[in-house]
Design a protein around this motif. Structure first.
Motif, PDB file in Angstrom:
ATOM      1  N   ARG A 155       0.821  -1.215   0.000  1.00 35.42           N
ATOM      2  CA  ARG A 155       0.000   0.000   0.000  1.00 35.42           C
ATOM      3  C   ARG A 155       0.855   1.266   0.000  1.00 35.42           C
ATOM      4  N   LEU A 156       1.959   1.197  -0.719  1.00 39.98           N
ATOM      5  CA  LEU A 156       2.832   2.349  -0.906  1.00 39.98           C
ATOM      6  C   LEU A 156       2.705   2.842  -2.347  1.00 39.98           C
ATOM      7  N   LEU A 157       2.882   4.129  -2.526  1.00 40.62           N
ATOM      8  CA  LEU A 157       2.780   4.723  -3.865  1.00 40.62           C
ATOM      9  C   LEU A 157       4.173   4.988  -4.421  1.00 40.62           C
ATOM     10  N   PRO A 158       4.601   4.272  -5.459  1.00 40.89           N
ATOM     11  CA  PRO A 158       5.883   4.586  -6.084  1.00 40.89           C
ATOM     12  C   PRO A 158       5.801   5.904  -6.858  1.00 40.89           C
ATOM     13  N   VAL A 159       6.788   6.773  -6.640  1.00 44.07           N
ATOM     14  CA  VAL A 159       6.898   8.037  -7.369  1.00 44.07           C
ATOM     15  C   VAL A 159       8.227   7.975  -8.113  1.00 44.07           C
ATOM     16  N   VAL A 160       8.183   7.829  -9.427  1.00 42.34           N
ATOM     17  CA  VAL A 160       9.330   7.397 -10.228  1.00 42.34           C
ATOM     18  C   VAL A 160       9.743   8.477 -11.222  1.00 42.34           C
ATOM     19  N   SER A 161      11.045   8.581 -11.443  1.00 42.18           N
ATOM     20  CA  SER A 161      11.561   9.488 -12.477  1.00 42.18           C
ATOM     21  C   SER A 161      12.878   8.943 -13.025  1.00 42.18           C
ATOM     22  N   PRO A 162      13.329   9.491 -14.171  1.00 37.28           N
ATOM     23  CA  PRO A 162      14.699   9.244 -14.617  1.00 37.28           C
ATOM     24  C   PRO A 162      15.674   9.794 -13.574  1.00 37.28           C
ATOM     25  N   PRO A 163      16.963   9.466 -13.666  1.00 37.14           N
ATOM     26  CA  PRO A 163      17.614   8.707 -14.741  1.00 37.14           C
ATOM     27  C   PRO A 163      17.464   7.203 -14.566  1.00 37.14           C
ATOM     28  N   ALA A 164      17.900   6.471 -15.611  1.00 39.41           N
ATOM     29  CA  ALA A 164      17.962   5.018 -15.580  1.00 39.41           C
ATOM     30  C   ALA A 164      19.414   4.600 -15.382  1.00 39.41           C
ATOM     31  N   ILE A 165      19.641   3.275 -15.320  1.00 41.39           N
ATOM     32  CA  ILE A 165      20.983   2.764 -15.067  1.00 41.39           C
ATOM     33  C   ILE A 165      21.319   1.672 -16.077  1.00 41.39           C
ATOM     34  N   THR A 166      22.588   1.599 -16.463  1.00 36.55           N
ATOM     35  CA  THR A 166      23.049   0.557 -17.380  1.00 36.55           C
ATOM     36  C   THR A 166      23.570  -0.646 -16.599  1.00 36.55           C
ATOM     37  N   ASP A 167      23.897  -1.692 -17.332  1.00 34.91           N
ATOM     38  CA  ASP A 167      24.463  -2.889 -16.698  1.00 34.91           C
ATOM     39  C   ASP A 167      25.811  -2.614 -16.056  1.00 34.91           C
ATOM     40  N   THR A 168      26.490  -1.560 -16.501  1.00 34.69           N
ATOM     41  CA  THR A 168      27.797  -1.219 -15.941  1.00 34.69           C
ATOM     42  C   THR A 168      27.714  -0.107 -14.893  1.00 34.69           C
ATOM     43  N   GLY A 169      26.487   0.283 -14.525  1.00 30.79           N
ATOM     44  CA  GLY A 169      26.324   1.276 -13.471  1.00 30.79           C
ATOM     45  C   GLY A 169      26.359   2.718 -13.926  1.00 30.79           C
ATOM     46  N   GLU A 170      26.263   2.953 -15.236  1.00 24.73           N
ATOM     47  CA  GLU A 170      26.258   4.314 -15.766  1.00 24.73           C
ATOM     48  C   GLU A 170      24.842   4.868 -15.725  1.00 24.73           C
ATOM     49  N   ALA A 171      24.687   6.110 -15.256  1.00 22.56           N
ATOM     50  CA  ALA A 171      23.384   6.772 -15.254  1.00 22.56           C
ATOM     51  C   ALA A 171      23.109   7.366 -16.618  1.00 22.56           C
ATOM     52  N   LEU A 172      21.866   7.244 -17.080  1.00 20.40           N
ATOM     53  CA  LEU A 172      21.475   7.769 -18.391  1.00 20.40           C
ATOM     54  C   LEU A 172      20.135   8.484 -18.282  1.00 20.40           C
ATOM     55  N   ASN A 173      20.010   9.543 -19.041  1.00 18.44           N
ATOM     56  CA  ASN A 173      18.717  10.204 -19.156  1.00 18.44           C
ATOM     57  C   ASN A 173      17.814   9.373 -20.064  1.00 18.44           C
ATOM     58  N   VAL A 174      16.571   9.189 -19.651  1.00 14.18           N
ATOM     59  CA  VAL A 174      15.562   8.520 -20.480  1.00 14.18           C
ATOM     60  C   VAL A 174      14.298   9.372 -20.429  1.00 14.18           C
ATOM     61  N   ASP A 175      13.494   9.278 -21.463  1.00 10.48           N
ATOM     62  CA  ASP A 175      12.292  10.096 -21.523  1.00 10.48           C
ATOM     63  C   ASP A 175      11.260   9.611 -20.519  1.00 10.48           C
ATOM     64  N   ALA A 176      10.712  10.550 -19.721  1.00 14.32           N
ATOM     65  CA  ALA A 176       9.785  10.173 -18.651  1.00 14.32           C
ATOM     66  C   ALA A 176       8.459   9.642 -19.195  1.00 14.32           C
ATOM     67  N   ASP A 177       7.991  10.135 -20.337  1.00 18.59           N
ATOM     68  CA  ASP A 177       6.764   9.598 -20.924  1.00 18.59           C
ATOM     69  C   ASP A 177       6.951   8.131 -21.302  1.00 18.59           C
ATOM     70  N   ARG A 178       8.109   7.813 -21.866  1.00 21.15           N
ATOM     71  CA  ARG A 178       8.368   6.426 -22.248  1.00 21.15           C
ATOM     72  C   ARG A 178       8.615   5.550 -21.023  1.00 21.15           C
ATOM     73  N   VAL A 179       9.150   6.144 -19.955  1.00 23.31           N
ATOM     74  CA  VAL A 179       9.251   5.416 -18.685  1.00 23.31           C
ATOM     75  C   VAL A 179       7.863   5.026 -18.204  1.00 23.31           C
ATOM     76  N   ALA A 180       6.938   5.978 -18.227  1.00 19.05           N
ATOM     77  CA  ALA A 180       5.574   5.699 -17.789  1.00 19.05           C
ATOM     78  C   ALA A 180       4.941   4.600 -18.633  1.00 19.05           C
ATOM     79  N   ALA A 181       5.165   4.648 -19.948  1.00 17.73           N
ATOM     80  CA  ALA A 181       4.619   3.614 -20.834  1.00 17.73           C
ATOM     81  C   ALA A 181       5.212   2.250 -20.510  1.00 17.73           C
ATOM     82  N   ALA A 182       6.531   2.193 -20.290  1.00 17.40           N
ATOM     83  CA  ALA A 182       7.190   0.916 -19.994  1.00 17.40           C
ATOM     84  C   ALA A 182       6.700   0.340 -18.668  1.00 17.40           C
ATOM     85  N   ILE A 183       6.495   1.206 -17.675  1.00 17.70           N
ATOM     86  CA  ILE A 183       5.981   0.737 -16.393  1.00 17.70           C
ATOM     87  C   ILE A 183       4.549   0.225 -16.548  1.00 17.70           C
TER      88      ILE A 183
END
Length: 281
Positions: A155-183
């Motif tokens: 019963r917790l509300l996730p509040v999510v935003s970029p950035p994302a992370i790569t397999d090597t631990g690098e932070a990357l900017n990703v589009d928030a609209d596409r994040v919402a779609a993927a979720i």
């Protein structure tokens, strides 16, 4: 099996979007039994902070007219500070005042959003199409849906935003609209709501009276030529959600009272696939 309806809400970063109204509406829907994941951007705050820190901001426009933020190392730092250090805490505090237990997360936390770096990106510069290779932006590859499901079950509300992370631990900017779609796809959400600083999708971006009640999108290719900038990206995100099995996608006005309820009542633009486009099972 999940009994409650599940809605993914993207709260636009446009300064015109009424974050207080969004949070109040989300709180009321949660009390009524709706499960929600809130995704946010923060373009206005990113630009404000970049100006304060004297970090130049640049935008890439692809050959098909889609605009994205040019993300170098300093811009990525500004973006992370703005989203994780300013926009998100304000949303969490607003939600708390409405009695909602919200958990603020970027895509880095718990490896929530996995992405790979774009090795090259086409952009139109001075009328010529060039390849940009030093952009710290990424293509979203996976969502840690188990983590989100665990939070929702508590019963917790996730509040999510970029950035994302790569397999090597690098932070990357990703589009928030596409994040919402993927979720929305990963959680098999019933509805994706994209709130923006306009009544919905408009045939003429400068004329509110041209809002479409229904907007058809092709299963592939470029958005319609009249869709510019951020709206073009919203239509791409909507298409990805629909192809991934999300039943309903609404682009709606984030400036109004009860914006999410209004969207769920079809007050805005419903985005649909063209009839010949089969949706994934």
């Amino acid at each position: 099996m999940r009994q409650q309806p599940l809605v993914v809400v993207k709260c636009g970063g446009n300064a015109d979007v009424d974050a207080e109204a969004v949070c109040g509406d989300v709180a009321g829907l949660i009390r009524s039994g709706v499960e929600i994941v809130l995704v946010h951007g923060g373009s206005a705050e990113i630009e404000r902070l970049a100006t304060e820190l004297d970090v130049p901001q640049r935008t890439h426009t692809s050959p098909d007219g889609v605009s994205t933020r040019r993300t170098d190392e300093r811009t990525l730092e500004v973006l992370t500070l703005a989203l994780a250090g300013s926009v998100k805490p304000k949303l969490v505090r607003r939600l708390a005042r409405h009695g909602v237990r919200a958990v603020g997360m970027t895509g880095l936390d718990g490896l929530l959003l996995r992405a790979r770096r774009k090795r090259a990106q086409r952009a139109v510069v001075d009328g010529r199409t060039v390849l940009v290779r030093d952009n710290l932006s990424g293509i979203l590859e996976s969502v840690n849906d188990e983590l989100l499901r665990d939070l929702l079950d508590r019963r917790l509300l996730p509040v999510v935003s970029p950035p994302a992370i790569t397999d090597t631990g690098e932070a990357l900017n990703v589009d928030a609209d596409r994040v919402a779609a993927a979720i929305a796809v990963a959680l098999r959400a019933d509805t994706l709501v994209l709130l923006t600083g306009a009544p919905g999708v408009q045939a003429d971006p400068d004329d509110d009276s041209t809002m479409l009640s229904v907007c058809e999108v092709s299963p592939d290719g470029s958005p319609a030529s009249w869709a510019r900038g951020g709206m073009a990206m919203k239509l791409i995100a909507a298409r990805e959600a629909l192809l991934g099995g999300v039943a309903q996608v609404m682009v709606a006005d984030g400036r109004r009272s009860e914006p999410v309820r209004r969207a769920l009542a079809s007050r805005g633009t419903r985005v649909v696939l063209r009839p010949h486009a089969a949706r994934a099972a």
